[in-house]
Design an enzyme around this catalytic site. Sequence first.
Site, PDB file in Angstrom:
ATOM      1  CG  HIS A 140      -1.883   1.112   1.281  1.00  0.00           C
ATOM      2  ND1 HIS A 140      -1.514   2.381   1.693  1.00  0.00           N
ATOM      3  CD2 HIS A 140      -3.197   1.177   0.976  1.00  0.00           C
ATOM      4  CE1 HIS A 140      -2.577   3.174   1.645  1.00  0.00           C
ATOM      5  NE2 HIS A 140      -3.605   2.464   1.204  1.00  0.00           N
ATOM      6  CG  ASP A 163      -0.742   5.975   3.119  1.00  0.00           C
ATOM      7  OD1 ASP A 163      -0.222   6.886   2.448  1.00  0.00           O
ATOM      8  OD2 ASP A 163      -1.968   5.901   3.330  1.00  0.00           O
ATOM      9  CE  LYS A 164       1.167   0.515   7.395  1.00  0.00           C
ATOM     10  NZ  LYS A 164       1.960   0.848   8.550  1.00  0.00           N
ATOM     11  CD  GLU A 203       7.368  12.366   9.178  1.00  0.00           C
ATOM     12  OE1 GLU A 203       6.586  11.533   8.677  1.00  0.00           O
ATOM     13  OE2 GLU A 203       7.477  12.534  10.399  1.00  0.00           O
ATOM     14  CD  GLU A 244      13.345  16.614  12.338  1.00  0.00           C
ATOM     15  OE1 GLU A 244      13.231  17.319  11.317  1.00  0.00           O
ATOM     16  OE2 GLU A 244      12.368  16.174  12.956  1.00  0.00           O
ATOM     17  CE  LYS A 268      -6.914   0.911   1.039  1.00  0.00           C
ATOM     18  NZ  LYS A 268      -7.916   2.013   1.031  1.00  0.00           N
ATOM     19  CG  PHE A 324      -6.426  -3.129  -7.499  1.00  0.00           C
ATOM     20  CD1 PHE A 324      -5.582  -2.071  -7.774  1.00  0.00           C
ATOM     21  CD2 PHE A 324      -6.510  -3.561  -6.176  1.00  0.00           C
ATOM     22  CE1 PHE A 324      -4.837  -1.450  -6.783  1.00  0.00           C
ATOM     23  CE2 PHE A 324      -5.767  -2.949  -5.177  1.00  0.00           C
ATOM     24  CZ  PHE A 324      -4.935  -1.896  -5.481  1.00  0.00           C
ATOM     25  CG  ASP A 376      -3.777   7.078  -3.403  1.00  0.00           C
ATOM     26  OD1 ASP A 376      -3.621   8.300  -3.568  1.00  0.00           O
ATOM     27  OD2 ASP A 376      -4.450   6.594  -2.470  1.00  0.00           O
ATOM     28  CB  ALA A 377       0.560  10.438  -3.400  1.00  0.00           C
ATOM     29  NE  ARG A 413      -1.547   9.339   3.414  1.00  0.00           N
ATOM     30  CZ  ARG A 413      -1.844   9.791   2.189  1.00  0.00           C
ATOM     31  NH1 ARG A 413      -2.424  10.978   2.047  1.00  0.00           N
ATOM     32  NH2 ARG A 413      -1.556   9.080   1.120  1.00  0.00           N
ATOM     33  CE  LYS A 414      -4.161   3.441   4.882  1.00  0.00           C
ATOM     34  NZ  LYS A 414      -4.170   4.889   4.546  1.00  0.00           N
ATOM     35  CE  LYS A 440       6.374  10.459  14.827  1.00  0.00           C
ATOM     36  NZ  LYS A 440       5.121  10.706  15.558  1.00  0.00           N
ATOM     37  CE  LYS A 490      12.167  12.067  17.352  1.00  0.00           C
ATOM     38  NZ  LYS A 490      13.627  12.046  17.231  1.00  0.00           N
ATOM     39  CG  ASP A 507       4.093  10.602  19.073  1.00  0.00           C
ATOM     40  OD1 ASP A 507       3.345  10.860  20.023  1.00  0.00           O
ATOM     41  OD2 ASP A 507       4.339  11.408  18.162  1.00  0.00           O
TER      42      ASP A 507
END
Length: 391
Positions: free
Chosen positions: A17, A19-20, A45, A58, A171, A235, A243-244, A249-250, A270, A274, A276
């Site tokens: 995918h 994003d992945k 990123e 960074e 998906k 598909f 798709d960008a 985002r997941k 990260k 971090k 998160d």
Amino acid sequence: MIRSSYTFTSESVSEGHPDKVCDRISDSILDLFLSRDPVARVACETLATTNRVVLAGEFRCKDEVSDQEIEDVVRSAIRDIGYEQKGFHWENVKITNLLHEQSAEIAQGVDEGTGTYAEEGAGDQGIMFGYAVDETPELMPATIYYSNEILKELARLRKTGEQPDLQPDAKSQVSLQFENGVPVGSNCVVVSTQHSDRVSVGEVRDIVKPVVESILPEGWLPKDEDFYVNPTGRFVIGGPDGDAGLTGRKIIVDTYGGAAPHGGGAFSGKDPTKVDRSAAYACRYLAKNVVAAGLAKRCIIQVSYAIGVAKPLSIYVDTQGTGQVDEAKIESVLHEVMDLSPKGIRTHLKLNQPIFARTAAYGHFGRAAEADGGFSWEKTDLVEILKNHFS
């Protein structure tokens, strides 16, 4: 309290995918830096689109990491995912590297003895959650667990060559019927998978159906009218060419499929200063041990931090009415069984290692087996300690 009867749904996405792809690249770059310096700082990123990858963020590392090494890692990650297509090919993709040195003002709050506080502080403020539930042996929500397993098996068949017409982007979505808080069957399954242009939708369905049937418990395959495979039809164009993609985002796919709260912070790219990332891992670890110890059937744990401050500002436990002991008592014990400072988490879970690329797809949680990651935050080595506290 849990409703007595309801349907709940979770989705997952494959390593191909868009994003992945970006998560995998970001985590692979993180691993590169950690392989050179266990205390390297990284926030990477990634953007991916048609034959283009852009890196931003960074880093800080005691050893030099060249632009060529970074580019090689990007290409290797894309190749391992399986992209050798006209619109996105590991060998031909153009890479723009905009990574730069970390801000000294951020570093002073995280480095031990350099900020306002003497102890090493959290890399950012925020809230993090962990969750465990006894719906599966892995103590994961059943809906996200089965969604992930379907895609992992499709990826295995693709990579071994058993199903060469499958392509990387896919998906899945699983809807389960719950009675008295327990999953009892599947109401609906959706699978969309990229494929070669030489197979039809019907042939793709014939590939996917036995996979889903093998993953779900016996008798749980939904009726044909509730089992969707590539419902839009063809598909063939997929991945970043279709798709960008962007890192981070997941976040619901990465965690509990919507079955538990999420603090909002993404994981991939990260370093473990971090919170998160590291504190979310710690919360999962603690919640899993609480459930594994029999103190509850479900457990949500929340912690909060301030940037530059070592100790968590708050700890919250919610057993959703399934607890065998008082939640406030569990909260008080968590401080004793684990140091929840950023440094304490990294030390306890051994996070300063290049282990993160393999977290980037099919979920960060529920993968205790060595073949599936063997992540430290999936261990249940606090069970006896917790039982002794409440015996």
